[in-house]
Design a protein around this motif. Structure first.
Motif, short mmCIF file in Angstrom:
data_model
loop_
_atom_site.label_atom_id
_atom_site.label_comp_id
_atom_site.label_asym_id
_atom_site.label_seq_id
_atom_site.Cartn_x
_atom_site.Cartn_y
_atom_site.Cartn_z
N VAL A 165 45.73 -40.30 9.68
CA VAL A 165 46.22 -39.40 10.73
C VAL A 165 44.99 -38.75 11.37
N ILE A 166 44.88 -38.86 12.69
CA ILE A 166 43.77 -38.27 13.42
C ILE A 166 44.27 -37.04 14.18
N VAL A 167 43.54 -35.94 14.07
CA VAL A 167 43.87 -34.73 14.82
C VAL A 167 42.64 -34.34 15.63
N ARG A 168 42.83 -34.17 16.94
CA ARG A 168 41.74 -33.82 17.84
C ARG A 168 41.95 -32.41 18.39
N PRO A 169 41.43 -31.40 17.73
CA PRO A 169 41.57 -30.04 18.26
C PRO A 169 40.58 -29.76 19.38
N PRO A 170 40.95 -28.90 20.32
CA PRO A 170 39.96 -28.35 21.26
C PRO A 170 39.23 -27.20 20.59
N LEU A 171 38.71 -26.27 21.38
CA LEU A 171 37.98 -25.12 20.82
C LEU A 171 38.87 -24.33 19.86
N VAL A 172 38.37 -24.13 18.64
CA VAL A 172 39.11 -23.38 17.62
C VAL A 172 38.55 -21.96 17.55
N TYR A 173 39.43 -20.99 17.49
CA TYR A 173 39.00 -19.60 17.42
C TYR A 173 39.87 -18.86 16.41
N GLY A 174 39.44 -17.67 16.04
CA GLY A 174 40.18 -16.84 15.10
C GLY A 174 39.22 -15.90 14.40
N PRO A 175 39.70 -15.03 13.53
CA PRO A 175 38.82 -14.15 12.78
C PRO A 175 37.71 -14.92 12.07
N GLU A 176 36.50 -14.37 12.14
CA GLU A 176 35.30 -14.97 11.57
C GLU A 176 34.77 -16.14 12.38
N VAL A 177 35.25 -16.29 13.61
CA VAL A 177 34.73 -17.33 14.49
C VAL A 177 33.26 -17.07 14.79
N GLY A 178 32.52 -18.14 15.09
CA GLY A 178 31.12 -18.01 15.44
C GLY A 178 30.83 -18.68 16.76
N ALA A 179 29.58 -19.08 16.93
CA ALA A 179 29.12 -19.87 18.07
C ALA A 179 29.46 -19.20 19.41
N ASN A 180 29.84 -20.01 20.40
CA ASN A 180 30.00 -19.52 21.76
C ASN A 180 31.11 -18.48 21.89
N PHE A 181 32.18 -18.64 21.11
CA PHE A 181 33.29 -17.69 21.21
C PHE A 181 32.83 -16.30 20.75
N LEU A 182 32.05 -16.26 19.69
CA LEU A 182 31.52 -14.99 19.21
C LEU A 182 30.56 -14.39 20.22
N GLN A 183 29.72 -15.20 20.84
CA GLN A 183 28.80 -14.71 21.87
C GLN A 183 29.56 -14.11 23.04
N MET A 184 30.68 -14.72 23.38
CA MET A 184 31.51 -14.20 24.47
C MET A 184 32.04 -12.81 24.11
N MET A 185 32.52 -12.65 22.87
CA MET A 185 33.02 -11.35 22.46
C MET A 185 31.88 -10.33 22.38
N ASN A 186 30.71 -10.75 21.95
CA ASN A 186 29.56 -9.84 21.92
C ASN A 186 29.24 -9.31 23.31
N ALA A 187 29.29 -10.20 24.30
CA ALA A 187 29.00 -9.79 25.68
C ALA A 187 30.05 -8.80 26.19
N LEU A 188 31.31 -9.06 25.88
CA LEU A 188 32.37 -8.13 26.30
C LEU A 188 32.21 -6.78 25.60
N TRP A 189 31.88 -6.82 24.31
CA TRP A 189 31.74 -5.58 23.55
C TRP A 189 30.62 -4.71 24.10
N ARG A 190 29.56 -5.36 24.56
CA ARG A 190 28.41 -4.63 25.11
C ARG A 190 28.60 -4.28 26.58
N ARG A 191 29.75 -4.64 27.12
CA ARG A 191 30.11 -4.34 28.51
C ARG A 191 29.12 -4.95 29.50
N LEU A 192 28.64 -6.14 29.17
CA LEU A 192 27.71 -6.82 30.07
C LEU A 192 28.46 -7.40 31.26
N PRO A 193 27.90 -7.32 32.46
CA PRO A 193 28.52 -8.00 33.60
C PRO A 193 28.37 -9.51 33.45
#
Length: 318
Positions: A165-193
């Motif tokens: 059985v093959i499963v092809r997920p797209p971007l996975v996110y959730g608590p303890e996520v890292g990589a680009n999704f975490l960077q996105m939240m970091n930017a929002l948290w710091r109120r960066l434009p």
């Protein structure tokens, strides 16, 4: 009740999957590389050899799983430093996966669920959500290794009788996520434009608990045998819409500047980040109708619920 072996069990998806399987009453063994990594509530098996070498010889006496869910992988990285990236990806994602399949089959497994990636198919959707029947055209070494692993496992399954059985997920996110999704939240948290207010490209995402639920179905449902599935949340947000939703849940309203997409792409080329900017400004959606129709599967959480849970985790750490 089924006996399920989970490789890569200490990762974001692996931990959620072990919890989901155990909650459904299945007997779960977590295969990890380091003994100091704990997976709560399930049996742990430590095998530290690279790319699952020697797995068959190290197999615990009397252990006969019904299914193995293979999550362990060499993951996609933006700036790969390997001398030969494809060789490194192939060693882990193709040859390692085949070793797991062979060892599991030798010890009684009837099914292997291989967690591949949307990148095995494409980087963009060209206006139509990706379906399993569409030709695959991976764009980088990671995606190519995942597609080759799929093909290798299909062939082994035909020869050995192991259900694949093959499963092809797209971007996975959730608590303890890292990589680009975490960077996105970091930017929002710091109120960066952020210059992404005009990016209306849509992206399929999957909340980790939704993916774990789908994988649980794929591990035990007879109707999943020898099928390939995409899986996603109930909505495909635009990039700007995703940032606004996350900002709302973080209580940090997104500061989005409406920079034209053409300028963003030009800046990407000038800074050597053209490929990354293309991925950010083009749509990548998947069609999950097959898993819904074949297995009757519906994700237990909405996109907004998944984003809210992820934001709660983030806020608890800051």
């Amino acid at each position: 009740m089924s006996c399920v072996l989970v490789t890569g069990a200490n990762g974001l998806v692996g931990r959620a999957l072990c919890r989901a399987l155990a909650a459904h009453g299945h007997d779960v063994t977590a295969l990890v590389r380091r003994g100091d990594v704990g997976v709560g509530g399930v049996r742990k098996w430590c095998h530290g050899e690279a790319d699952f070498m020697g797995l068959d010889q190290a197999w615990p006496r009397g252990f006969a799983p019904d299914c193995v869910v293979h999550l362990a992988a060499r993951v996609h990285v933006i700036n790969d430093t390997a001398a030969d990236p494809f060789a490194a990806f192939r060693a882990t994602n193709v040859e390692g996966a085949l070793r797991v399949a062979r060892a599991a089959r030798e010890h009684g497994a009837r099914r292997m669920v291989f967690v591949s990636s949307v990148k095995a198919a494409a980087e963009f959707d060209d206006g139509v959500p990706l379906a399993e029947s569409m030709p695959a055209a991976p764009d980088d070494a990671y995606g190519l290794s995942k597609l080759l692993a799929e093909e290798t496992l299909w062939q082994y399954g035909e020869q050995s009788g192991l259900e694949i059985v093959i499963v092809r997920p797209p971007l996975v996110y959730g608590p303890e996520v890292g990589a680009n999704f975490l960077q996105m939240m970091n930017a929002l948290w710091r109120r960066l434009p952020l210059p992404l207010g005009a990016v209306d490209a849509q992206r399929s995402l999957v909340y980790v608990e939704n993916l774990a639920d789908a994988l649980t179905h794929c591990a035990v449902d007879p109707r999943a045998a020898n099928a390939c599935f995409y899986v996603r949340d109930d909505q495909d947000p635009s990039v700007a819409g995703l940032l606004r939703a996350l900002g709302r849940h973080l209580d940090r309203p997104a500061r989005l500047l409406p920079v034209p997409v053409s300028l963003l792409r030009a800046a990407g080329v000038l800074t050597g980040r053209g490929a990354q900017m293309d991925r950010l400004t083009r749509s990548l959606r998947v069609d999950d109708s097959r898993i819904r129709e074949t297995l009757g599967w519906t994700g237990p959480y909405t996109l907004d619920e998944g984003l809210a849970a992820t934001a709660r985790w983030y806020r608890s750490t800051h």
